[in-house]
Write a protein that holds these residues in place. Structure first.
Motif, PDB file in Angstrom:
ATOM      1  N   GLN A   1      -3.038  -3.711  20.344  1.00  0.00           N
ATOM      2  CA  GLN A   1      -1.949  -2.741  20.171  1.00  0.00           C
ATOM      3  C   GLN A   1      -1.305  -2.890  18.800  1.00  0.00           C
ATOM      4  N   LYS A   2      -1.125  -4.133  18.376  1.00  0.00           N
ATOM      5  CA  LYS A   2      -0.527  -4.407  17.067  1.00  0.00           C
ATOM      6  C   LYS A   2      -1.398  -3.831  15.944  1.00  0.00           C
ATOM      7  N   ILE A   3      -2.701  -4.011  16.067  1.00  0.00           N
ATOM      8  CA  ILE A   3      -3.620  -3.508  15.045  1.00  0.00           C
ATOM      9  C   ILE A   3      -3.580  -1.983  14.976  1.00  0.00           C
ATOM     10  N   PHE A   4      -3.627  -1.337  16.120  1.00  0.00           N
ATOM     11  CA  PHE A   4      -3.629   0.129  16.099  1.00  0.00           C
ATOM     12  C   PHE A   4      -2.277   0.698  15.679  1.00  0.00           C
ATOM     13  N   LEU A   5      -1.199   0.011  16.005  1.00  0.00           N
ATOM     14  CA  LEU A   5       0.110   0.447  15.516  1.00  0.00           C
ATOM     15  C   LEU A   5       0.146   0.350  13.997  1.00  0.00           C
ATOM     16  N   SER A   6      -0.323  -0.760  13.474  1.00  0.00           N
ATOM     17  CA  SER A   6      -0.363  -0.946  12.019  1.00  0.00           C
ATOM     18  C   SER A   6      -1.294   0.078  11.367  1.00  0.00           C
ATOM     19  N   LEU A   7      -2.430   0.315  11.998  1.00  0.00           N
ATOM     20  CA  LEU A   7      -3.381   1.297  11.468  1.00  0.00           C
ATOM     21  C   LEU A   7      -2.731   2.679  11.399  1.00  0.00           C
ATOM     22  N   TRP A   8      -1.982   3.048  12.434  1.00  0.00           N
ATOM     23  CA  TRP A   8      -1.310   4.345  12.435  1.00  0.00           C
ATOM     24  C   TRP A   8      -0.212   4.391  11.368  1.00  0.00           C
ATOM     25  N   GLN A   9       0.567   3.323  11.269  1.00  0.00           N
ATOM     26  CA  GLN A   9       1.669   3.297  10.302  1.00  0.00           C
ATOM     27  C   GLN A   9       1.165   3.321   8.861  1.00  0.00           C
ATOM     28  N   GLN A  10       0.016   2.728   8.629  1.00  0.00           N
ATOM     29  CA  GLN A  10      -0.543   2.645   7.274  1.00  0.00           C
ATOM     30  C   GLN A  10      -1.658   3.654   7.031  1.00  0.00           C
ATOM     31  N   ARG A  11      -1.790   4.633   7.919  1.00  0.00           N
ATOM     32  CA  ARG A  11      -2.926   5.558   7.866  1.00  0.00           C
ATOM     33  C   ARG A  11      -3.043   6.310   6.545  1.00  0.00           C
ATOM     34  N   LYS A  12      -1.952   6.607   5.905  1.00  0.00           N
ATOM     35  CA  LYS A  12      -2.006   7.369   4.648  1.00  0.00           C
ATOM     36  C   LYS A  12      -2.550   6.524   3.496  1.00  0.00           C
ATOM     37  N   ASN A  13      -2.593   5.201   3.694  1.00  0.00           N
ATOM     38  CA  ASN A  13      -3.127   4.295   2.673  1.00  0.00           C
ATOM     39  C   ASN A  13      -4.630   4.048   2.833  1.00  0.00           C
ATOM     40  N   TYR A  14      -5.214   4.591   3.903  1.00  0.00           N
ATOM     41  CA  TYR A  14      -6.627   4.348   4.152  1.00  0.00           C
ATOM     42  C   TYR A  14      -7.471   5.009   3.076  1.00  0.00           C
ATOM     43  N   TYR A  15      -8.368   4.204   2.514  1.00  0.00           N
ATOM     44  CA  TYR A  15      -9.332   4.708   1.544  1.00  0.00           C
ATOM     45  C   TYR A  15     -10.690   4.143   1.946  1.00  0.00           C
ATOM     46  N   PRO A  16     -11.655   4.995   2.231  1.00  0.00           N
ATOM     47  CA  PRO A  16     -12.944   4.515   2.747  1.00  0.00           C
ATOM     48  C   PRO A  16     -13.841   3.885   1.685  1.00  0.00           C
ATOM     49  N   ALA A  17     -13.396   2.769   1.113  1.00  0.00           N
ATOM     50  CA  ALA A  17     -14.216   2.074   0.126  1.00  0.00           C
ATOM     51  C   ALA A  17     -15.401   1.375   0.797  1.00  0.00           C
ATOM     52  N   SER A  18     -15.203   0.977   2.035  1.00  0.00           N
ATOM     53  CA  SER A  18     -16.288   0.420   2.835  1.00  0.00           C
ATOM     54  C   SER A  18     -16.247   1.126   4.186  1.00  0.00           C
ATOM     55  N   SER A  19     -17.040   0.676   5.100  1.00  0.00           N
ATOM     56  CA  SER A  19     -17.073   1.353   6.399  1.00  0.00           C
ATOM     57  C   SER A  19     -15.740   1.164   7.129  1.00  0.00           C
ATOM     58  N   PHE A  20     -15.422   2.107   7.986  1.00  0.00           N
ATOM     59  CA  PHE A  20     -14.219   1.987   8.798  1.00  0.00           C
ATOM     60  C   PHE A  20     -14.286   0.731   9.654  1.00  0.00           C
ATOM     61  N   GLU A  21     -15.468   0.432  10.167  1.00  0.00           N
ATOM     62  CA  GLU A  21     -15.643  -0.736  11.013  1.00  0.00           C
ATOM     63  C   GLU A  21     -15.293  -2.017  10.261  1.00  0.00           C
ATOM     64  N   ALA A  22     -15.760  -2.133   9.018  1.00  0.00           N
ATOM     65  CA  ALA A  22     -15.436  -3.313   8.206  1.00  0.00           C
ATOM     66  C   ALA A  22     -13.936  -3.401   7.968  1.00  0.00           C
ATOM     67  N   TYR A  23     -13.318  -2.270   7.705  1.00  0.00           N
ATOM     68  CA  TYR A  23     -11.875  -2.206   7.496  1.00  0.00           C
ATOM     69  C   TYR A  23     -11.133  -2.674   8.746  1.00  0.00           C
ATOM     70  N   LEU A  24     -11.538  -2.172   9.906  1.00  0.00           N
ATOM     71  CA  LEU A  24     -10.869  -2.507  11.160  1.00  0.00           C
ATOM     72  C   LEU A  24     -11.066  -3.976  11.518  1.00  0.00           C
ATOM     73  N   TYR A  25     -12.276  -4.479  11.379  1.00  0.00           N
ATOM     74  CA  TYR A  25     -12.521  -5.886  11.714  1.00  0.00           C
ATOM     75  C   TYR A  25     -11.862  -6.825  10.715  1.00  0.00           C
ATOM     76  N   SER A  26     -11.668  -6.395   9.502  1.00  0.00           N
ATOM     77  CA  SER A  26     -10.892  -7.180   8.542  1.00  0.00           C
ATOM     78  C   SER A  26      -9.445  -7.289   9.022  1.00  0.00           C
ATOM     79  N   MET A  27      -8.910  -6.173   9.514  1.00  0.00           N
ATOM     80  CA  MET A  27      -7.562  -6.199  10.084  1.00  0.00           C
ATOM     81  C   MET A  27      -7.502  -7.148  11.280  1.00  0.00           C
ATOM     82  N   ALA A  28      -8.534  -7.100  12.116  1.00  0.00           N
ATOM     83  CA  ALA A  28      -8.571  -7.953  13.306  1.00  0.00           C
ATOM     84  C   ALA A  28      -8.613  -9.432  12.920  1.00  0.00           C
ATOM     85  N   ARG A  29      -9.451  -9.777  11.960  1.00  0.00           N
ATOM     86  CA  ARG A  29      -9.527 -11.177  11.508  1.00  0.00           C
ATOM     87  C   ARG A  29      -8.198 -11.635  10.941  1.00  0.00           C
TER      88      ARG A  29
END
Length: 95
Positions: free
Chosen positions: A57-85
């Motif tokens: 829940q914390k990760i997805f809340l942060s993802l939503w709050q920071q969504r405008k900063n998302y830039y697909p420099a790598s895969s979304f999956e890599a971005y998300l798992y980096s957040m998880a780590r």
């Protein structure tokens, strides 16, 4: 492909870009696809299910709050798992 061209975006990166523009349905699709995988990521690393759910829940809340900063420099999956780590490491340091 020349050096200036970028690889095509995968479906998840496209969904995240739509979410960045405020598309809640796109964000819900990402949540539905990745929340169970993130739960598994945490549980495999020894986090109990209740705490793992909180971390997801914390990760997805942060993802939503920071969504405008998302830039697909790598895969979304890599971005998300980096957040998880990073979230897991921060929780370990806190405890």
């Amino acid at each position: 492909m020349n050096q200036d061209s970028k690889p095509p975006l995968n479906e998840n990166a496209r969904l995240m870009l739509k979410a960045a523009d405020g598309d809640i349905d796109a964000f819900k699709r990402l949540y539905k696809s990745f929340a169970p995988l993130l739960m598994q990521f945490f549980v495999i690393r020894g986090v109990d299910r209740y705490s793992a759910d909180d971390l997801v829940q914390k990760i997805f809340l942060s993802l939503w709050q920071q969504r405008k900063n998302y830039y697909p420099a790598s895969s979304f999956e890599a971005y998300l798992y980096s957040m998880a780590r990073n979230t897991l490491y921060n929780e370990i340091r806190r405890s």
